[in-house]
Each structure stands twice: as structure tokens, then as C-alpha cells.
Design an enzyme around this catalytic site. Sequence first.
Site, mmCIF file in Angstrom:
data_model
loop_
_atom_site.group_PDB
_atom_site.id
_atom_site.type_symbol
_atom_site.label_atom_id
_atom_site.label_comp_id
_atom_site.label_asym_id
_atom_site.label_seq_id
_atom_site.Cartn_x
_atom_site.Cartn_y
_atom_site.Cartn_z
ATOM 1 N N THR A 150 0.824 -1.271 -0.032
ATOM 2 C CA THR A 150 0.089 0.208 0.014
ATOM 3 C C THR A 150 0.997 1.397 -0.048
ATOM 4 O O THR A 150 1.346 1.936 -1.015
ATOM 5 C CB THR A 150 -0.768 -0.060 1.405
ATOM 6 N N LYS A 176 3.930 -6.972 4.221
ATOM 7 C CA LYS A 176 3.738 -5.339 3.756
ATOM 8 C C LYS A 176 3.283 -4.859 5.164
ATOM 9 O O LYS A 176 2.855 -5.395 6.037
ATOM 10 C CB LYS A 176 2.531 -5.069 2.723
ATOM 11 N N THR A 187 -1.438 -2.675 10.602
ATOM 12 C CA THR A 187 -1.560 -2.839 9.259
ATOM 13 C C THR A 187 -0.481 -3.518 8.551
ATOM 14 O O THR A 187 0.250 -2.959 7.636
ATOM 15 C CB THR A 187 -2.009 -1.600 8.488
ATOM 16 N N GLU A 273 6.098 4.680 7.373
ATOM 17 C CA GLU A 273 5.647 6.042 6.575
ATOM 18 C C GLU A 273 6.607 7.038 7.187
ATOM 19 O O GLU A 273 6.468 7.594 8.309
ATOM 20 C CB GLU A 273 4.232 6.275 6.997
ATOM 21 N N ASN A 376 -0.155 10.776 6.315
ATOM 22 C CA ASN A 376 -1.328 10.212 7.121
ATOM 23 C C ASN A 376 -2.304 11.348 7.032
ATOM 24 O O ASN A 376 -3.682 11.242 6.994
ATOM 25 C CB ASN A 376 -0.903 9.886 8.502
#
Length: 380
Positions: A150, A176, A187, A273, A376
Site C-alpha cells: 500500500t 507488507k 496494518t 511511513e 497520513n
Amino acid sequence: MKIIKGGITAPKGFLANGIASGIKRSGKSDLGIIVSTLPAVTAGVFTKSSIKAAPLVVSMKHIKDGVSRVMLVNSGNANCYTGKTGLQHAQDSTTLVAKILGISPADVLVTSTGIIGKPLPYNKIVDALPALIKGLSAKGGSKFARAIMTTDLKIKEIAVEIVIGGKKVTIGACGKGSGMVAPNMATMLGFVTTDAVISHKMLKSALKLATERSFNSITVDGCMSTNDMVTLQASGLAWNKKIVTEGADYKKFYQALEFVCIDLAKKIVQDGEGATKFLTINVKGAASESQGRTIAKTIANSALVKTAAFGSNPNWGRVGAAVGSLGISKINEYNMKITFSPFDKKEIAITVELPLGKASVTVYTCDFSYEYVKINGEYN
């Protein structure tokens, strides 16, 4: 133990593929599949969130008999908070795959990752499945690993080879995860395959412990997700003597499994991230492994510690405050030692030494950067 190429298709008996089905607006690869040529002994670990995405509900039901043949994954849409329709789509996808392959729907596991709360474009999956299955290959591991991404920037895969009882045994894996990564799963999705001959009981035990020491020992932002899962499938095609007890063969298998899982877990954190720093949090001298992990996770999830790391600021007071927030009466400023590796490096180690026992625990995390907020703030 030898690191080899091939990812999830390195073990004998596994095929994989990944394609673009149109779920992602970017047009990037978003639909992947792993197929075991024989019924595989299977174990799974799922998010502890009380809100579970539709595909997890289906997979948790299908995995109860300890056997599977297929793992179908889509990225770009989480199929979560999608009600009865989402649940029906998850179930229907297992039925459709089973029909094409001539197997039972109960042997098909399914999961999704991506945006929560939007209807799954199920028709795109239906249209793409024939081509996805037609392209299955023993060299398709990397295609699958790419299809499950993602906000990930890099493919995350590994494979190792060991010898058990004179037989070559291979373990392959991919995963992932980039944001919404916290202990007790996140996640993040992890898929592990092996050709070892091993009982379901031993496979389940090995996965549970390896997950605790790897995927449950990482955090990017402390946010638990609704879609997390890790599965371990064993084809049995290595033809080693069946592992049924915690003997020498099991220990050798487990050590390789833990190595693979920790490697993937580290790669997930390193690809967090907006991450610019990789942090290793060591807690030594805890009363128990459980206590040590709680302390390490609290430090790792501290926004103040993570922003200090981003600013290359070795602010030990923030570490002490994080530990103190747990209210453990036997820990105070006189018996806790905090040490740092150089904070101007990309990899930083924070070590907390306590006088409470002999347990040592390590947790991995990353810093918070401006880019994390940007990613985000715009993600939906």
C-alpha cells in the site's frame, strides 16, 4: 542457515502471482495469490482488534481445520466497515477461486489491505482472477510481494534454507506494512511458506512464538489495525522426518522461522511511513519477558521519544518519563540506567537497564517525521 532467493515460492510446492486489477487508482499491482500444489498444514495469527475486516472473519473460519491451499490478497481497499455486502464479497471470492482451481472454498484464505470504509470493487477481482491464476509461477514470489503493497516503498521478502535430518528444508516469506503498525499486529500482513513436514500443533506453536518476538515487537505509530494477519503454510515436500515434538529438529526449524519473521519485521519498520531513523529499544533486567516488552513498547510508542529521534536529540528524560508512565513501583530514577548509541546516525539503539530480574526484550520502531504527518493527513 543459508539465505536464498525466491521469497514465498522458494519452498517446494508453492506458486504465486500478482497483477493490477484496477482496485488502485494508480494502476499499480493490487491483487496477489499464493497456491500450494498440495493441501498445506496451516496456522494463522490475527489482529486482536475487536473490529475485524470481512476477509479476516472468513479466513479465521476457514483456517480452523488447519489446512489450506490458497491465499488471495488484494491491496488498495481494506474491505472493512463494509457490512454484509463486504462479508459476502469476501466469501464469494473464496468460492470463485475454488471453482477455478477445482478445490473446496474452505481451503481458500483471503485478506485485504488499504482504505477502510469504502466498498470493495469486487467486480474488478472477478474479472482479474482468471489471468491471475493463469500466471501462477514458481518464480512469482516477488510479483505477489509487490501486489500486497500500500504505502510501502519497498518489496519485503526473504527465504532461508536449513538442513533437518539430512533433508533440505526451506522457509520463504513476504510481508507488507508501513503505517498503522503497532504491537499485537498492525496494518501489516505476513505470509510464510515452508516445505517442512511438521504437525499442525508444532506449526501453530512456532508461529505464535515467532510472531510475539517479531511482528508483535515492532511499532511505527502505535495504531492497531483491523486487517492484520500472519499465516504459515507447510507443504511437506521436503520429506524430512515429521516434526511432532519440541526436539532438536523443531528447535532448528523454529530458529530459522524466527530469523525470517524478525527480518520481515525490521524491514516493515525501516519502511515506516516517512521514517528517517530505525530505533532498537532494548530493555534488560526486567522481571519477566512480558514486563520487559510492555516497557519497551511504551518507549517505542512515545511520540516524544520518536520526535526526539527525528531531531537527533538524545533526550533521555523522555525515555525515563515513558517508563515512569507505567507506574511500576519498583522502578525509580536511582535504579534505572538509560544509554543511547549516537543519535546522529540512521540506526539508533536505546537501552534501559533495570534491577528487577533477568529478562531481556527488544522492540523495533522508527521516528516520526514531517513526511509521516503529510502521508497520513492525505491518506483516504
